[in-house]
Design an enzyme around this catalytic site. Sequence first.
Site, PDB file in Angstrom:
ATOM      1  N   PHE A   1     -14.033   3.142   3.468  1.00 59.59           N
ATOM      2  CA  PHE A   1     -12.993   2.353   2.823  1.00 59.59           C
ATOM      3  C   PHE A   1     -12.590   3.042   1.528  1.00 59.59           C
ATOM      4  CE2 PHE A   1     -11.004  -1.062   0.488  1.00 59.59           C
ATOM      5  CZ  PHE A   1     -10.254  -1.671   1.473  1.00 59.59           C
ATOM      6  N   VAL A   2     -11.307   3.378   1.425  1.00 60.02           N
ATOM      7  CA  VAL A   2     -10.832   4.139   0.264  1.00 60.02           C
ATOM      8  C   VAL A   2      -9.856   3.315  -0.571  1.00 60.02           C
ATOM      9  CG1 VAL A   2     -11.188   6.427   1.272  1.00 60.02           C
ATOM     10  CG2 VAL A   2      -9.033   5.217   1.694  1.00 60.02           C
TER      11      VAL A   2
ATOM     12  N   ASP B   1      -5.256   2.781  10.229  1.00 60.00           N
ATOM     13  CA  ASP B   1      -6.631   2.337  10.482  1.00 60.00           C
ATOM     14  C   ASP B   1      -6.698   1.865  11.930  1.00 60.00           C
ATOM     15  OD1 ASP B   1      -9.200   1.442  10.299  1.00 60.00           O
ATOM     16  OD2 ASP B   1      -8.789  -0.217   8.958  1.00 60.00           O
TER      17      ASP B   1
ATOM     18  N   GLY C   1       0.787  -1.230   0.000  1.00 66.87           N
ATOM     19  CA  GLY C   1       0.000   0.000   0.000  1.00 66.87           C
ATOM     20  C   GLY C   1       0.822   1.285   0.000  1.00 66.87           C
TER      21      GLY C   1
ATOM     22  N   LYS D   1      -7.865   7.678   9.310  1.00 68.62           N
ATOM     23  CA  LYS D   1      -9.323   7.695   9.437  1.00 68.62           C
ATOM     24  C   LYS D   1      -9.731   8.416  10.713  1.00 68.62           C
ATOM     25  CE  LYS D   1     -10.177   3.804   6.463  1.00 68.62           C
ATOM     26  NZ  LYS D   1     -10.847   2.516   6.240  1.00 68.62           N
TER      27      LYS D   1
HETATM   28  P1  IMP Z   1      -3.849  -0.956  10.313  1.00 77.06           P
HETATM   29  O1  IMP Z   1      -2.704  -1.882  10.623  1.00 77.06           O
HETATM   30  O2  IMP Z   1      -5.144  -1.465  10.825  1.00 77.06           O
HETATM   31  O3  IMP Z   1      -3.591   0.488  10.672  1.00 77.06           O
HETATM   32  O4  IMP Z   1      -4.083  -1.049   8.774  1.00 77.06           O
HETATM   33  C1  IMP Z   1      -3.197  -0.563   7.886  1.00 77.06           C
HETATM   34  C2  IMP Z   1      -3.338  -1.258   6.557  1.00 77.06           C
HETATM   35  O5  IMP Z   1      -4.688  -1.670   6.313  1.00 77.06           O
HETATM   36  C3  IMP Z   1      -2.979  -0.312   5.459  1.00 77.06           C
HETATM   37  O6  IMP Z   1      -1.624  -0.391   5.127  1.00 77.06           O
HETATM   38  C4  IMP Z   1      -3.907  -0.744   4.343  1.00 77.06           C
HETATM   39  O7  IMP Z   1      -3.267  -1.706   3.550  1.00 77.06           O
HETATM   40  C5  IMP Z   1      -5.086  -1.401   4.988  1.00 77.06           C
HETATM   41  N1  IMP Z   1      -6.263  -0.497   5.001  1.00 77.06           N
HETATM   42  C6  IMP Z   1      -6.834   0.094   6.078  1.00 77.06           C
HETATM   43  N2  IMP Z   1      -7.875   0.872   5.709  1.00 77.06           N
HETATM   44  C7  IMP Z   1      -7.957   0.776   4.360  1.00 77.06           C
HETATM   45  C8  IMP Z   1      -8.828   1.379   3.372  1.00 77.06           C
HETATM   46  O8  IMP Z   1      -9.741   2.182   3.638  1.00 77.06           O
HETATM   47  N3  IMP Z   1      -8.585   1.036   2.084  1.00 77.06           N
HETATM   48  C9  IMP Z   1      -7.598   0.172   1.702  1.00 77.06           C
HETATM   49  N4  IMP Z   1      -6.747  -0.401   2.594  1.00 77.06           N
HETATM   50  C10 IMP Z   1      -6.939  -0.111   3.900  1.00 77.06           C
HETATM   51 MG    MG Z   2      -1.616  -2.308   2.979  1.00 74.15          MG
END
Ligand code: IMP
Ligand code: MG
Length: 172
Positions: free
Chosen positions: A148-149, A101, A42, A129
């Site tokens: 979700f983006v 996230d 990402g 977010k």
């Molecule tokens: P976290 O570890 O929960 O903070 O999630 C981070 C990872 O989740 C990011 O690097 C994204 O790959 C994925 N992610 C979280 N929200 C989104 C979204 O809205 N769209 C696409 N990928 C997301």
């Molecule tokens: Mg990712």
Amino acid sequence: MSSHSEILISGDSILRRVKELGVSISKDLATSELCVIPVMDGGMIFAADLVREITLPLMILPVKASSYGNSTTSSGRVSLPWGIPKGVAGKDVLLVDDILDTGGTLTHLKELLIQEGARRVLTCVLLRKESSRHLPADYLGFEIPNQFVVGYGLDYAGLYRNYPYIGILTDN
Ligand code: IMP
Ligand code: MG
């Protein structure tokens, strides 16, 4: 879900903000030996643009993290199929990711990099977010609603990373 999307942040706005972040990072970290760690997949588009706005000598050491599989909610587990990058001991590390996230990915990576001997670990995230406002990031591009983006590196089931803007998927 179809491929229709609404633009939330235009490509031009993203690139303007990326330039500003590059200027701040270049000023703040001017005296350090910098390792930039793009969090794949990402963070790759963001990191590719960002490093070209940083005017310091730096190394790029990608890490691959997956926590999502094919769903739109976090599984809460982080796997690192390429392992943790070597060569960070004594260095300042800048972790570059697409979005905060739950924060699980960056918290986990930060701990591992400190264990590897990194001098300090800073985070640069393009999006955060609303529901994650309490989570710190050293450098942040934009705050976004809890939707979700996709685009500019972010995917849904592997697709849409190539969109030059941040979009919200719509049903038709
Ligand atoms: P976290 O570890 O929960 O903070 O999630 C981070 C990872 O989740 C990011 O690097 C994204 O790959 C994925 N992610 C979280 N929200 C989104 C979204 O809205 N769209 C696409 N990928 C997301
Ligand atoms: Mg990712």
